[in-house]
Write an enzyme that holds these catalytic residues in place. Sequence first.
Site, PDB file in Angstrom:
ATOM      1  N   SER A 158     -35.569 -15.881  10.478  1.00 44.59           N
ATOM      2  CA  SER A 158     -35.453 -15.433  11.725  1.00 44.59           C
ATOM      3  C   SER A 158     -34.614 -14.273  12.024  1.00 44.59           C
ATOM      4  CB  SER A 158     -35.540 -16.558  12.647  1.00 44.59           C
ATOM      5  OG  SER A 158     -36.645 -17.572  12.387  1.00 44.59           O
ATOM      6  N   GLY A 178     -40.080 -17.638  12.470  1.00 49.39           N
ATOM      7  CA  GLY A 178     -39.887 -16.399  11.913  1.00 49.39           C
ATOM      8  C   GLY A 178     -39.605 -15.306  12.662  1.00 49.39           C
ATOM      9  N   GLY A 182     -39.151 -11.451  14.574  1.00 46.88           N
ATOM     10  CA  GLY A 182     -39.776 -10.399  15.244  1.00 46.88           C
ATOM     11  C   GLY A 182     -40.755 -10.460  16.245  1.00 46.88           C
ATOM     12  N   CYS A 212     -40.838 -22.567  17.154  1.00 42.80           N
ATOM     13  CA  CYS A 212     -40.053 -21.143  17.262  1.00 42.80           C
ATOM     14  C   CYS A 212     -41.263 -20.159  17.297  1.00 42.80           C
ATOM     15  CB  CYS A 212     -39.008 -20.830  16.577  1.00 42.80           C
ATOM     16  SG  CYS A 212     -37.990 -19.462  17.071  1.00 42.80           S
ATOM     17  N   GLY A 230     -35.892 -14.473  20.340  1.00 39.99           N
ATOM     18  CA  GLY A 230     -35.687 -13.131  21.275  1.00 39.99           C
ATOM     19  C   GLY A 230     -36.710 -13.014  22.041  1.00 39.99           C
ATOM     20  N   HIS A 273     -35.581 -25.397  17.532  1.00 42.04           N
ATOM     21  CA  HIS A 273     -35.642 -25.887  16.187  1.00 42.04           C
ATOM     22  C   HIS A 273     -35.298 -27.370  15.848  1.00 42.04           C
ATOM     23  CE1 HIS A 273     -36.093 -21.861  14.377  1.00 42.04           C
ATOM     24  NE2 HIS A 273     -35.300 -21.471  15.538  1.00 42.04           N
ATOM     25  N   GLU A 296     -35.869 -28.887  13.207  1.00 41.57           N
ATOM     26  CA  GLU A 296     -35.495 -29.097  12.007  1.00 41.57           C
ATOM     27  C   GLU A 296     -33.906 -28.620  11.891  1.00 41.57           C
ATOM     28  OE1 GLU A 296     -36.711 -26.339  13.048  1.00 41.57           O
ATOM     29  OE2 GLU A 296     -35.974 -24.493  11.865  1.00 41.57           O
TER      30      GLU A 296
END
Lengths: 357, 1075
Positions: free
Chosen positions: A40, A215, A217, A243, A287, A327, A329
Amino acid sequence: MLEDGSRFTGYSFGAEASASGEVVFNTAMTGYPESLTDPSYSGQILVVTYPLVGNYGVPRAESSGSIPLFFESDRIHVKALIVSDYSFEYSHWNAAQSLDSWLKEHGVPGVYGVDTREVTKVIRERGAMLGRVVAEGDGEPAEFFDPNRENLVAQVSTKAVQTFGSGRYRVALVDCGCKYNIIRCLLRRDATVTLVPWDYDFTALDYDGVMISNGPGDPQLCGATVANIKKGMATGKPIFGICMGNHLLALAAGATTYKLKYGHRSHNQPALKVGTSTAVITSQNHGYAVDPAKLDEGWEPYFVNLNDGTNEGIRHTSKPFFSVQFHPEASSGPVDTEFLFDDFMESIKKSIKEKSK
Amino acid sequence: MCHSRSSVKKVVLLGSGALKIGEAGEFDYSGSQALKALKEEGIETILINPNIATIQTSENVADKVYFLPVTPEYVEDVIARERPQGILLAFGGQTALNCGVKLFQSGALARHGVAVLGTPVQAIIDTEDREKFVSKLGEIGVKTIKSEAVTSAKEAKRVAARLGYPVIIRAAYTLGGLGSGFCDNEEEMEALAQKAFTYSPQILVEKSLKGWKEVEYEVVRDRYDNCITVCNMENFDPLGIHTGESIVVAPSQTLTNSEYHKLRLLAIKIIRHIGIVGECNVQYALDPSSEDYRVIEVNARLSRSSALASKATGYPLAFVAAKLGLGYGLHELKNSVTKSTTACFEPALDYIVCKIPRWDLGKFKGVSRELGSSMKSVGEVMAIGRCFEEAVQKGLRMIGQGMHGFVANKELAVGNIDEALSHPTDKRIFVIAYALHKGYSVEKIHELTKIDRWFLEKLRGIVAMEKALEAYSSLESLPDELLRGAKQKGFSDFQLARTVLKAKSSAIESRMMEVRRARKERGVTPVVKQIDTLAAEYPAQTNYLYVTYNGAAHDVPFPRDGRDVAVLGSGAYRIGSSVEFDWCSVNASHTIRKRGYRSIMINFNPETVSTDYDECDRLYFDELTLERVLDIVDLEQPVGVVVSVGGQIPNNLAMRLHSCNVPILGTAAENIDRAEDRHKFSSMLDEIGVDQPRWKELSSVSAIYRFVEEVGFPVLIRPSYVLSGAAMNVVSNRDELEYFLTLATSVSKQHPVVVSEFIENAKEIEIDAVAQGGEMIAYAISEHVEFAGVHSGDATLVFPAQKMYVETMRRIKRISRQVARGLNISGPFNMQLLAKDNDIKVIECNLRASRSFPFVSKVLKVNLIELATRVMLGEQVEPPHKSAFELDYVGIKAPQFSFSRLQKADPVLGVEMASTGEVGCIGDDFSEAILKAMLSVGYVIPKKNILLSTGDSRSKVDMLSAATALQENGYNIFATKGTADFLEANGVKATVLHWPDQPHQPNTLTYIKEKKVDLVVNIPKNLSKDELNNDYLIRRGAVDFNIPLLTNARLASTFIHAFCKLAKKDMKIKRWDEY
C-alpha cells in the site's frame, strides 16, 4: 523537498539515491520491516514520526511455505524512508541485518536527521504533497512524481494465480497489493487461498468466499475489480474487503471515494461499530476514504472513525458482504480486530451450509 | 444512561497518606485528577487523606476533606457520617486499596450501602492474592512466573530446592516489593523468609528470571469492554531490579512489532478476564532471545507507572479511569489534549522519555546500597528527548546528585569494575560510564549487566562523542556539525566547557557562559516541541512542552507581551524536598493565573501535580539547570521568574539567574544570597542585634579543638559535602570528636568544617511568614515536640505552638520583623530558632517557602503562598486580620519514615533528615491531634505489651511519667535491665528482657521476633555512635518485624500520654471546614 517549496536536510543511509513520490507520514512506534514491505506504500515517501528507527534491525528472510515469516511482501515498496534518529547499532535476537543494509540491498534511500514532526505538521496543515529526496551530488533532481495518477494496483498485484495452503474453505483473494499477513490470517483459519490478479474474474473460480485485499493508490482506477465484485455480489457468496477492498466494495455498492487531506497512517485509529458502544483500536494506512452517503439500498456503514467521523467500513444488511477501512490483519499494529477474519469464515460456513440445504 | 452515572451523587475517595518509599507524590496527582473528573460531573466529593501538603487536600479540589488516617475504622466512621453512595479505591495507592479490601471483607461497605466504583473488589483480590492471580491467568492460558505460595519458612525452603536457586521471595499484599528479595542459597532464604512473614502471612517463592527484559503496559478498560493500552515502557535494567529502581524508557525501544503487540494483546486479554473497569498495569518479563514471556504482576489500580505513563504520553489516565468508574465508555470521552478527538485511542509518541530514580541512600546510616527486588529510591525524574542520548543525559542532570550527564562528571571511585557492574548500586549507570572509559566493550558490559546492547551502544556513542570533543581545545576550532551533534546528544554547556575548554571547577561557571554565547552566535539553539498524544496528526490545544536540539522549528509561538510569569518547580522528590514544594509551586501558578497573568511552569518530576498541563498556561517539562532556564527565558521573555516556591533547587539558581539579567520576582537575589551565605547572614544578625549559636568555619584540626574548648560540648559539626563518610553530626565528647575527625581526614582550607555550639534541651521553633517590602504581613509560629537536635523535617510540629511562653512568642515575632526588614524580604520566608528560658537564637533563615508552608496555611486557613505570590507580583497586599492567627484547635505535622525498606539502616533520628513524608492532622486539643497524626503515619495503639529501653538517665526521667501512665492503664511493661531497675525504684513494675547480645532468655530480640510486644521505645544513649550495638539491634528488629518504634523520649512520652488519656471513641470525626 516538498511540492510547496519546503526543504529539509538530513543525512543519508540506505541506498545513496534520489527518489520522488507522494510524501506521507506514519505515527506508528513499531513495525518498520512490516510497513516498508506493505504494498500500500507503493509510490510513497514515508516519513516516520517516531524518531528512533532501526533499533531492532531487520529480521531473517526465513519463510514458512512460500511466505516469508517476517515481511508483508517480497520487496520494499516505499520510494524513500525519512526518519529523525537512525540507529546504526541494532540489537535483537531475530535480526539478520541492519535497516541500513536492507535498504541498500533494495536500492531504497533513507534520510535521517530530519525533524519529522515538522514535516508532519506541514503535511497536516497543507495536505498530502508530492516530494523528492535529493542525494548530495545529484545535480538537477528528478521531477515530482504523482503516483496516484498511475494504476499502482496493477503494478504491485500478482501477475499469476497462486495457491496457498490446503484448508477446508476455499477463499479467492483478489490481490490489489495484498499483505502476506492477510494470507497468514486466512490460512490459520483452515482456508485454501487462491491469490488472483487485481482484474481477474474470480467468479470463474470455484470458491466459497472472496476477499478483496488492501492496495495502493486511487481506488477509482480499479474499475475492473469493481466490475468483478459486482458479479461476485450476484453469486451471494461472502465478500470481505480490507482497506482498498473497502473502497472497491463501496464503489460496487454505489458509494463514492475521495482523497483525504493527509490520510490515516498509524496504529492508534479508533473505530466505533455503528449503532453499538463497541470501539476498536485499529492499524491503518490509507489516503482515500469512502463517502457512504450514496450507498445503495441494503447497505449501511459498519464502522466509523471516532476522531474525524470518516467511514471505516460498510456492510450489507442482509447478505454476507462487509469490508473495513482499517487492517484487521495488522502487521504492523494492533491485532484487536482479527475477529473479523473469524466473522468472515463463519459467514463462509453459513453460506456453505445454506447452499447444501 | 448507565445506572451509576445517574444515581451516584456523593463519593468518598481514599488518599494514600504520607509519602513513603513505594508510595509517593504520584497519588496526589492521580487523586487530584479523579476529584477533578468527579467535580465535572457535579458529584459531591469527600476526601480522606492525612497528607496535608497535597494538592488534593487543598480548597476547591474535593468538596470535603478529612485529615484522618486511611484505616478501616476511621474510613468507616466517615462513611457513617457522610453517607456516600460510592467509594473510589484505585487512586490512593496500596494504602487505599488495602483499606478498601478490608472494608469490603468486613462487610462495612455493604452495611452502609456504599458501592465500589470502577474495578470491583473481587478483581482487586484476584490480582493481589498471588495464588488466585496465577490460577486466574492460567484460566486464559497466560503464563505467569512459576511461583508457589507458602506459609512457613520450611515449606519455602522445600519449594526453593525443587525450583532451584536463585529464587525470588515476595510477600503478598505489600507496597512496592516490601519484604522481597533474591536468595542464592538456603541461608539467604532462611533469613529473608522469616522477615517476609512479618509483613504477610503468605509468601511466594519463585524461580528467578534475572536478565530477562522487563516491560510494562498501562491498560484501560471501560464497562463496554473496550480496551486500550495507553503506554508501554521498557526497563533499561533487566529483571532483578525493582521497576521503581530501574531506569525506564517509554515507549519500548528494543521490542519488535510482533513482541510489542503480543504483549499488548495479552494485557488486554488479562484486563478483560480480571474484569477491571478503569486502569491497570501489567508487568512482563520477556526473554531476550525469543518471544517467551511471563506476567510478573498486575496492579489493579493507578500506580507510579501509570503516573509516569500519563506524563510520558499526555494521556490523563487517572482522570479517564475516574470517568470510566462512573460508567462512561472510552468513546464517550474526549482526548483532553486535542479536545477534538476521542479518548478512545492509544497515544503515539514522537519523542522518548527516560525515567531515572532518585536515591538518597547517603542519608541513612548503615544502609545497603545494592539494588534489588525491593524499592529504595525516594523519587524520580522524567526526561524527554528526541533521541535516547538526549533523554538520558538530561535525566542524569535532573536527578541532582552533582552529575552533569553521562560523561564529563567527577571521576567515580570504582574498586572492582566487574563486581560493580554485576552487583548494581545506585551508581550503576556511572559505573557503566567508567567501564566504557576504561575500554570495556559493549559485549563485556552486557555480559555483566544483561542490559540490552542497544542501550549500551547508545551510551558508548556518548563516550565516543566526548572523546571527539576532547580532541578540540577551543570553541572556534570546534566544527558546527560537532557542536550541534553534541547538543543533539544531550551535552550541556557545562559538559562542553569541561570537555572542549578543559575548564577547571573554579572557572566552570564563566566558561559555561562562554560556550553559551558562542553557541548562540553560531545559531545552535534548541527548539520547543509539544507533547500532543498523536505525534502531530492533530493539533494540540494544551501547552505541554519540552526543549530539544533534535528539531528544526518551534511548535508554539512566543507572545512576549509582558503577561508571562515563570515558576521554577521543585525537581525530584528527595529527602527534605517533596510534595510540600509541589503544593507551593501549584498555588503560585494558580495565583499568577488568577491575577491576570499567564503562568509558565518548569519542572521535571512526573510524580507531581505541578507537571499536570492543566495547572498552568505553559508547562515546560524540562531541566531546572541554569542553561535550560535561560533557554526558556530567552524564548518566553517572562516579566519575571519565581524562585522561592520550589525549595532549594530554584533558590540556588536565584543569584546565577540574576547575574544573567533574569528578573527575579520578590526578594532581591542579593538578599537571598545574604541569607544563604553563612558569613553574610551571621554579620547581618550581629548588626541587628539578633543572637545565634556560636559557630566558626574551621580549616584545621587544632582550630576545631580550640573552638570546642571555648564553647564546650556538645557541638554540631557540619563537614563540606566532599568529606564522605562524615555526615553532619552532634559530637558530645572528646572521644566522639576524635572519631569524627578520623572520618573527616581531609579538613583543610578547601574543605572546611563548620562547628557550632549545640544547645541541649532547647525548644526548637519555626516561623513561616510572608513579608512585603521588608514588613512581615503574615506569620505562623510552630514548635517541635522533640528538643533541638532532631532535624526539623523529622520533628513533630505543633501549630499553633501550645507550650510556649508569651514572652518567647513576642520575641520571635520581633526578631522575624527585624530579619524581614534587614533582608528587605518580599515574599515567603522561614526561620528556625532555638528557645531556652526565653533566650532565643536564630539557627537558620530561608528566603523561600519551607516544607511547613502547606501545613500552616491549611491549619491557619490563610494561604501564605497566595499572599506571597501576590506580593511578588507587585500588588499591595492587605495583611490578614489579627484574629486569623488565633485558633481554638491544634494542628500536628508528623513525619513518616520508610526504614522498613532501607535494609540495615539505623532507624534513629538525628541532625540529618531521614523521613520520606509527613501528615498533618487537626484536633480539638493537642492529644487528639497527636494521636490522629501518629496513627496516620502507621503507629497503632498498643494492645498490651510495651518494651522500654530508655537510654541515659535524663531520658529515663523524661519517660517516667509515661511509664507510670502505662502501668495505670493496665499495660505490661518489659524493659532492659537499667530501665527496669530505674522503673522499679520509682514504683513501676517491669519485666526484665535481656539485651540482644546476651545469650539469656527472655531476650529482647526474641520478644520482637515473636511479636510479643506491640510497641518498642528505644532511646539511643547518645546522638552519634553509629556502630552496631544492642540498641541498634533492638531498633532494627522492631522495624524489620513491623513493630511500631519510638526513639525520642519527648515524642514517646507525648504519644503514650495521649493514648492513655483518649480512646478511639474520643476522637472526633470532623471535616477540615468544621474547625
